[in-house]
Structures are given as structure tokens and as C-alpha cells.
Design a protein around this motif. Structure first.
Motif, PDB file in Angstrom:
ATOM      1  N   PRO A   1      -3.563  -7.278 -18.029  1.00  0.00           N
ATOM      2  CA  PRO A   1      -1.859  -7.102 -18.383  1.00  0.00           C
ATOM      3  C   PRO A   1      -0.993  -6.945 -17.048  1.00  0.00           C
ATOM      4  O   PRO A   1      -2.139  -6.035 -16.027  1.00  0.00           O
ATOM      5  N   TYR A   2      -0.552  -6.598 -16.582  1.00  0.00           N
ATOM      6  CA  TYR A   2       0.856  -5.922 -15.434  1.00  0.00           C
ATOM      7  C   TYR A   2       0.382  -4.467 -15.709  1.00  0.00           C
ATOM      8  O   TYR A   2       0.592  -3.730 -15.918  1.00  0.00           O
ATOM      9  N   ASN A   3       0.108  -4.024 -13.808  1.00  0.00           N
ATOM     10  CA  ASN A   3      -0.151  -3.000 -13.795  1.00  0.00           C
ATOM     11  C   ASN A   3       1.322  -2.432 -12.296  1.00  0.00           C
ATOM     12  O   ASN A   3       1.475  -2.998 -11.792  1.00  0.00           O
ATOM     13  N   ILE A   4       2.191  -1.858 -12.943  1.00  0.00           N
ATOM     14  CA  ILE A   4       3.302  -1.933 -11.999  1.00  0.00           C
ATOM     15  C   ILE A   4       3.118  -0.953 -11.166  1.00  0.00           C
ATOM     16  O   ILE A   4       2.926  -0.941  -9.893  1.00  0.00           O
ATOM     17  N   ALA A   5       2.265  -0.105 -10.763  1.00  0.00           N
ATOM     18  CA  ALA A   5       1.838   0.541  -9.906  1.00  0.00           C
ATOM     19  C   ALA A   5       1.144  -0.229  -9.053  1.00  0.00           C
ATOM     20  O   ALA A   5       1.153   0.490  -7.876  1.00  0.00           O
ATOM     21  N   LEU A   6      -0.256  -0.934  -9.436  1.00  0.00           N
ATOM     22  CA  LEU A   6      -0.931  -1.659  -8.638  1.00  0.00           C
ATOM     23  C   LEU A   6       0.416  -2.284  -7.737  1.00  0.00           C
ATOM     24  O   LEU A   6      -0.434  -2.608  -6.417  1.00  0.00           O
ATOM     25  N   ALA A   7       1.258  -3.098  -8.180  1.00  0.00           N
ATOM     26  CA  ALA A   7       1.660  -4.095  -7.800  1.00  0.00           C
ATOM     27  C   ALA A   7       2.795  -3.801  -6.872  1.00  0.00           C
ATOM     28  O   ALA A   7       3.333  -4.030  -5.807  1.00  0.00           O
ATOM     29  N   GLN A   8       3.514  -2.314  -6.597  1.00  0.00           N
ATOM     30  CA  GLN A   8       4.029  -1.977  -5.935  1.00  0.00           C
ATOM     31  C   GLN A   8       2.968  -1.062  -5.097  1.00  0.00           C
ATOM     32  O   GLN A   8       4.191  -1.004  -3.696  1.00  0.00           O
ATOM     33  N   LYS A   9       2.368  -0.982  -4.984  1.00  0.00           N
ATOM     34  CA  LYS A   9       1.320  -0.126  -3.446  1.00  0.00           C
ATOM     35  C   LYS A   9       1.032  -1.997  -3.010  1.00  0.00           C
ATOM     36  O   LYS A   9       1.225  -1.352  -1.743  1.00  0.00           O
ATOM     37  N   LYS A  10       1.058  -3.259  -3.623  1.00  0.00           N
ATOM     38  CA  LYS A  10       0.864  -3.882  -3.244  1.00  0.00           C
ATOM     39  C   LYS A  10       2.207  -5.002  -1.741  1.00  0.00           C
ATOM     40  O   LYS A  10       2.102  -5.441  -1.408  1.00  0.00           O
ATOM     41  N   ILE A  11       2.592  -4.579  -2.910  1.00  0.00           N
ATOM     42  CA  ILE A  11       5.064  -4.816  -2.079  1.00  0.00           C
ATOM     43  C   ILE A  11       4.714  -3.942  -0.670  1.00  0.00           C
ATOM     44  O   ILE A  11       5.144  -4.602   0.746  1.00  0.00           O
ATOM     45  N   LYS A  12       4.396  -2.974  -0.911  1.00  0.00           N
ATOM     46  CA  LYS A  12       4.755  -2.116   0.589  1.00  0.00           C
ATOM     47  C   LYS A  12       2.925  -2.959   1.167  1.00  0.00           C
ATOM     48  O   LYS A  12       3.042  -3.079   2.819  1.00  0.00           O
ATOM     49  N   GLU A  13       2.300  -3.097   0.637  1.00  0.00           N
ATOM     50  CA  GLU A  13       1.154  -3.786   2.099  1.00  0.00           C
ATOM     51  C   GLU A  13       1.917  -4.810   2.825  1.00  0.00           C
ATOM     52  O   GLU A  13       1.602  -5.358   3.385  1.00  0.00           O
ATOM     53  N   HIS A  14       2.202  -5.801   1.562  1.00  0.00           N
ATOM     54  CA  HIS A  14       2.581  -7.410   1.972  1.00  0.00           C
ATOM     55  C   HIS A  14       3.900  -7.136   3.157  1.00  0.00           C
ATOM     56  O   HIS A  14       4.193  -8.144   4.086  1.00  0.00           O
ATOM     57  N   ALA A  15       4.873  -6.236   3.041  1.00  0.00           N
ATOM     58  CA  ALA A  15       5.794  -6.310   3.116  1.00  0.00           C
ATOM     59  C   ALA A  15       4.883  -5.435   4.770  1.00  0.00           C
ATOM     60  O   ALA A  15       6.009  -5.644   5.941  1.00  0.00           O
ATOM     61  N   ALA A  16       4.640  -5.098   5.219  1.00  0.00           N
ATOM     62  CA  ALA A  16       3.518  -4.422   5.982  1.00  0.00           C
ATOM     63  C   ALA A  16       2.914  -5.026   7.243  1.00  0.00           C
ATOM     64  O   ALA A  16       2.761  -5.427   7.872  1.00  0.00           O
ATOM     65  N   ASN A  17       2.729  -5.989   6.794  1.00  0.00           N
ATOM     66  CA  ASN A  17       1.823  -7.282   6.803  1.00  0.00           C
ATOM     67  C   ASN A  17       2.449  -8.272   7.423  1.00  0.00           C
ATOM     68  O   ASN A  17       2.489  -9.118   8.285  1.00  0.00           O
ATOM     69  N   PHE A  18       3.886  -8.139   6.906  1.00  0.00           N
ATOM     70  CA  PHE A  18       4.822  -9.167   6.960  1.00  0.00           C
ATOM     71  C   PHE A  18       5.213  -9.072   8.674  1.00  0.00           C
ATOM     72  O   PHE A  18       5.045  -9.537   9.489  1.00  0.00           O
ATOM     73  N   LEU A  19       6.040  -7.477   8.936  1.00  0.00           N
ATOM     74  CA  LEU A  19       5.968  -7.573   9.831  1.00  0.00           C
ATOM     75  C   LEU A  19       4.950  -7.021  10.722  1.00  0.00           C
ATOM     76  O   LEU A  19       5.546  -7.060  12.052  1.00  0.00           O
ATOM     77  N   TYR A  20       3.739  -6.777  10.226  1.00  0.00           N
ATOM     78  CA  TYR A  20       2.547  -6.626  11.450  1.00  0.00           C
ATOM     79  C   TYR A  20       2.477  -8.188  12.161  1.00  0.00           C
ATOM     80  O   TYR A  20       2.372  -8.776  13.425  1.00  0.00           O
ATOM     81  N   ASN A  21       2.325  -9.342  11.044  1.00  0.00           N
ATOM     82  CA  ASN A  21       2.378 -10.506  12.054  1.00  0.00           C
ATOM     83  C   ASN A  21       3.435 -11.085  13.066  1.00  0.00           C
ATOM     84  O   ASN A  21       3.446 -11.622  13.858  1.00  0.00           O
ATOM     85  N   ILE A  22       5.244 -10.311  12.223  1.00  0.00           N
ATOM     86  CA  ILE A  22       6.266 -11.266  13.496  1.00  0.00           C
ATOM     87  C   ILE A  22       5.553 -10.082  14.866  1.00  0.00           C
ATOM     88  O   ILE A  22       5.864 -10.605  15.386  1.00  0.00           O
TER      89      ILE A  22
END
Length: 530
Positions: A309-330
Motif C-alpha cells: 500500500p502507498y504511504n503518503i508520509a514516506l512518499a513526502q519524505k522521499k520527495i524532499k530528498e529527491h528535490a534536494a538531490n536534484f539541486l545538489y547534482n546541479i
């Protein structure tokens, strides 16, 4: 000053689909899903950031076919019915999940809340016309709106038909002007499809810039000084913004991009296919054609049929990680590039707008996090638009871009292969015959003018890149083939009648009611002597 500048360009486009002869029509859901899952949520996100005074700038291309559908009163009413049905299903799902699957209840409640918010936004905020939301954001300087080809034709395959190329560009500009009240500065090349000299047509119609695929620079006959990390100008002065493949792939890749993360929501697992037909019948298409309802409760999980089952809280945490990772790569990439280039890099990132929210459920939240992080004082990333960049006093290298696209293989294989090659000889013959009609019957008035205008519409609609793309992907192939054959058959009705110097008035009235797009079209646009 920021070390890195990013221009996000979102391409909002759908093929022209309008079938009022049916109470409901399956392919109209393409529009309704995009509005409810991508366009309205994007507008909400942008407006929220603006109200919080978070600075951002995005570019969005709104195709003429999409704009026509978004402003069509009949389709607006049908979309409202779609939202009401979606809301009713949400209310039913909340009760079912409470009783049978409590692990899905939070998502059911979220979907119902989204349905209610969409109804409120669509009817009370935009009064049925969501283009108002885009206009408003452009007026405050947060969006740069641009146009694209009239029916989003893949232009390189029509380079030997200059009247057709001109018609696609001219009507794209005219449509934008009529919807937004000013000329566009930028032009989204459909599928990033570019061929040398295309910029001459763009300049003629007042276009200042366009985007291209990265290999346009890599394969240029000129030595491109900064690769994909600075825009260039064509010999005629029109700017080309090369799309950065690596940064785009962090999001776009269907094998390693952020949307593939196992914590994110699974797109293909939907109650429209999972639940018993008696329960879901009212919300799918007759006769018992199962479709996506938008109610999806499972996480991607991984390469297995055993989803969790999809877990909203875990997905939201991952979104922040991926946004930070994207800008880190840039940032890290920018450090190396700045050292080698002697100046800060400029990244052009182009995506289909429907990726965010529709295909990638978390995509709009990810964009919001990228905007918020890049707006911080210590950020080394600056969000801008191509026009804002060009407004600065910068000298661009003059380069001749090479033929390319963003499709598989980098050229035309998606839009020209064994599945769809047969279409072009018929479309090209229709273009040639449309030119013939324009020469034989110039400047007609009354019924003949309307008859010939309808012929021009049919040619343009047959040129849409969507049909060969669908045939290539083997998705809705029956519909795509039928649309192509219908447009060509309709054109031949006009051609056959005009060869006899006659007008089929009854047919014309029905055709004009069916296709209300390009209401101010002038068939003389296909006259090669114009």
C-alpha cells in the motif's frame, strides 16, 4: 549571483479530441485526466507559492489544440460531469475503505478532497476556463507562456512542404495571440524536432527562441563552445536553447529517474481494473470498458506483482530528498562546468506538463520543493526563463544546430517506422492537393471559402504528431488510425467536390460543428505563391 540558472519548460499539449455525438467518449478522458491531475494542481501550486512570495519563473507551452479544448463550452460541461462522477466515486470509496480496506482510507480521503477542490477551482475560480489561471500567473511575471505548432506536428518530416510548415507555425502564433492577447516570444518545437533552416520560418513569425535536443549541439557542423550549457543563436539571430540530457534524465528516465522510486505511487494499478464490475460499472465506459479512474492505492514497490500500500508520509519524505538531490547534482555539476567554461552554466530542462501529477503523482510536490529550495538565500540555483535570460546583455555564440529530436535514437524513428510510415504518403498527397486547391480557387468567399477552410483544418489535424506516436507505441491504435483516415477522407470530400466546382453544404455544416478549432483559419495559408 547564482552559479547555475535553470529554465524549466513544460509542454502542455493534447491532440484535438471532441466527440459530442456520444454521451461520453473514452479518449476525451485524456483531456479530463490532464486537467484534474496536472493543470489544476499545477495552477494551485504556483498560486500558493506566489501568495507566499516565493520567487519562481517557469515557461509553459500551451498548444493550440489544448487551448481550443480548454475554452470549448461543451467540453467544459463534460469535464464538469467528469468531476462530479469522480467526486461520487470518492465518496463511495471512502465508505468502502472504512469498512473493507482501512489501509487505503487516507488515500481515498485525499482523492475525494482533490475532487472537491477541482470542482471549486474549475467552477468558482476559473468559471470553466482554466486559461485564466495561466494568464494571471503570466501577468505577475511568474510564468512565460509560449506556443507551439498548430496541431503539434513533428516538423522535420514535413520540411519538403514549406507551406505546411508555415501553416503550422503561423496558426500556432495566431492561436496564442487570440487566447492571450500578445505575441509569443518562444516556440516549443514539437518533440524537440528540428531541421536546419526551420529557424527562418520562426523568425518570420516573430519568434525569438526555441528549444532543441542536446544532440543538435553535439552534431553541429560548428564547434559549440559551451555544449548544452549555454544557449546559442542561429545565423539569423533566433536563439536555440539545448536541452540538458543528464539533468533531464534525473526526472525523465523511465528506468532510473525519480518517478521510478519504489515509495512513489503506482500509476497502472487502479480500481477501475481491480474492483468487481458491478461496483465500478457506473464509473467506467460502456459497454463495460474498464478504464483508469484515478483511484490508485499501491506503491510502485519494485519489479514484482506483490505491491505494498502507498504511504503518503514516506512518499513526502522521499520527495524532499529527491528535490534536494536534484539541486545538489546541479550544484556539483555547475562547479565543474563553471571552472571549465569560465562562466555559470545555463540548464534548459524540457518536459511534458502531464508528467507532473498525472504520470508522476508526486511530480508537482517535487516541483514545489525544487522551487522552495532554489528560492533560499544561500541557494546556488536560480530559476528563470529563456526570455529573461535573453533580456540580459549577453553575446551568444552563433551556431548551426543539427537535425534532431528528443525521441528514441535522437532522430525520427518514433514518428517514422514500420508502424506509421504508411500515413505520410497520404498526408503529403493531401498537402499537395490543398496547395492545388489554394492556387485554383484563391480568395473565395461564402460557402466555398468555408468549404476550403474545412479542408485546411482536416490537413492540419492529420499532421498531428500524436497519431504516429500512438501507432508506434501500440496504445490506442484503432482510434489513432481512425482519426487519420477520417481526416484524410474528409479532405477528399472537399477536394472531390471542388474539382467539380461544387460544395456539399450538408456535409460542411456537420463538419464545422464537429471541428470548431481554428475558427478564423484562412485556407489561402496553403497557397505556395502567397
Amino acid at each position: 549571483m547564482s552559479h547555475n540558472s535553470i529554465a524549466f519548460i513544460l509542454n502542455a499539449h493534447l491532440p484535438y479530441v471532441r466527440h459530442l455525438e456520444y454521451p461520453r467518449f473514452l479518449e476525451e478522458d485524456w483531456l479530463f485526466e490532464s486537467i484534474s491531475e496536472s493543470y489544476l494542481p499545477l495552477l494551485r501550486m504556483f498560486k500558493k507559492l506566489r501568495s507566499e512570495k516565493v520567487p519562481f519563473k517557469f515557461s509553459i507551452s500551451l498548444s493550440p489544440t489544448l487551448c481550443c479544448m480548454l475554452t470549448d463550452g461543451s467540453l467544459q460541461n463534460r469535464f464538469n460531469n467528469y468531476l462530479e462522477l469522480n467526486k461520487a466515486l470518492g465518496e463511495k470509496e471512502v465508505i468502502r475503505c472504512q469498512q473493507e480496506q482501512p489501509e487505503f482510507l487516507e488515500m481515498a480521503q485525499l482523492y475525494l478532497a482533490n475532487a472537491n477542490q477541482n470542482l471549486l477551482d474549475f467552477n468558482d475560480t476559473y468559471h470553466g476556463n482554466i486559461l485564466e489561471g495561466f494568464r494571471n500567473l503570466e501577468a505577475t511575471g511568474h510564468l512565460e507562456l509560449i506556443t507551439t505548432a498548430a496541431t503539434h506536428a513533428y516538423l522535420p518530416l514535413y520540411k519538403d512542404y514549406p507551406t505546411a510548415i508555415n501553416a503550422q507555425i503561423e496558426l500556432g502564433v495566431q492561436s496564442f495571440l487570440s487566447h492571450f492577447g500578445h505575441m509569443p516570444k518562444g516556440f516549443w518545437l514539437p518533440e524537440c524536432g528540428y531541421y536546419p533552416s526551420l529557424e527562418e520560418k520562426l523568425k518570420y513569425h516573430g519568434i525569438s527562441w526555441f528549444q532543441v535536443a542536446s544532440q543538435s549541439m553535439l552534431l553541429s557542423p560548428d564547434r559549440v563552445e559551451y555544449g548544452d550549457y549555454q544557449p546559442v543563436q542561429c545565423p539569423n539571430g533566433v536563439a536555440a536553447f539545448p536541452r540538458d540530457y543528464e539533468a533531464t534524465s534525473l526526472v525523465w528516465s523511465n528506468s532510473s529517474g525519480y518517478p521510478c522510486d519504489h515509495l512513489y505511487r503506482e500509476f497502472y494499478r487502479d480500481i477501475g481494473f481491480d474492483l468487481p464490475i458491478d461496483y465500478i460499472r457506473e464509473y467506467i465506459h460502456e459497454p463495460e470498458v474498464r478504464v483508469f479512474t484515478g483511484y490508485k492505492y499501491w506503491a510502485i514497490t519494485g519489479n514484482t506483482d506483490q505491491k505494498v500500500p502507498y504511504n503518503i508520509a514516506l512518499a513526502q519524505k522521499k520527495i524532499k530528498e529527491h528535490a534536494a538531490n536534484f539541486l545538489y547534482n546541479i550544484k556539483k555539476k555547475g562547479e565543474n562546468l563553471s571552472r571549465d567554461m569560465g562562466k555559470a552554466p545555463f540548464y534548459t530542462l524540457g518536459f511534458d506538463a502531464e508528467l507532473f501529477g498525472h504520470w508522476w503523482f508526486e511530480g508537482i510536490d517535487w516541483l514545489e520543493q525544487v522551487i522552495r529550495l532554489s528560492a533560499k538565500e544561500n541557494s546556488e540555483v536560480h530559476l528563470t526563463t529563456p526570455s529573461s535570460f535573453l533580456a540580459g546583455s549577453r553575446e551568444l555564440q552563433t551556431v548551426r544546430p543539427a537535425f534532431s529530436s528528443w525521441g528514441q535514437g535522437g532522430y525520427s524513428s518514433v514518428w517514422l517506422d514500420g508502424s506509421n510510415a504508411w500515413t505520410y504518403r497520404h498526408i503529403q498527397k493531401a498537402i499537395e492537393r490543398m496547395e492545388e486547391l489554394s492556387l485554383r480557387f484563391p480568395d473565395q468567399i461564402s460557402l466555398k471559402q468555408r468549404f476550403l477552410n474545412q479542408a485546411a483544418r482536416e490537413v492540419l489535424l492529420s499532421m498531428a504528431s500524436d497519431w504516429p506516436f500512438i501507432l508506434f507505441n501500440k496504445s490506442s491504435t484503432e482510434y489513432a488510425e481512425k482519426r487519420l483516415r477520417d481526416h484524410l477522407r474528409n479532405f477528399n470530400v472537399v477536394y472531390g467536390n471542388m474539382c467539380k466546382n461544387a460544395v456539399n453544404t450538408e456535409w460542411l455544416v456537420k463538419a464545422e460543428k464537429r471541428d470548431i478549432i481554428f475558427s478564423d483559419i484562412d485556407y489561402n495559408i496553403f497557397n505556395p505563391e502567397r
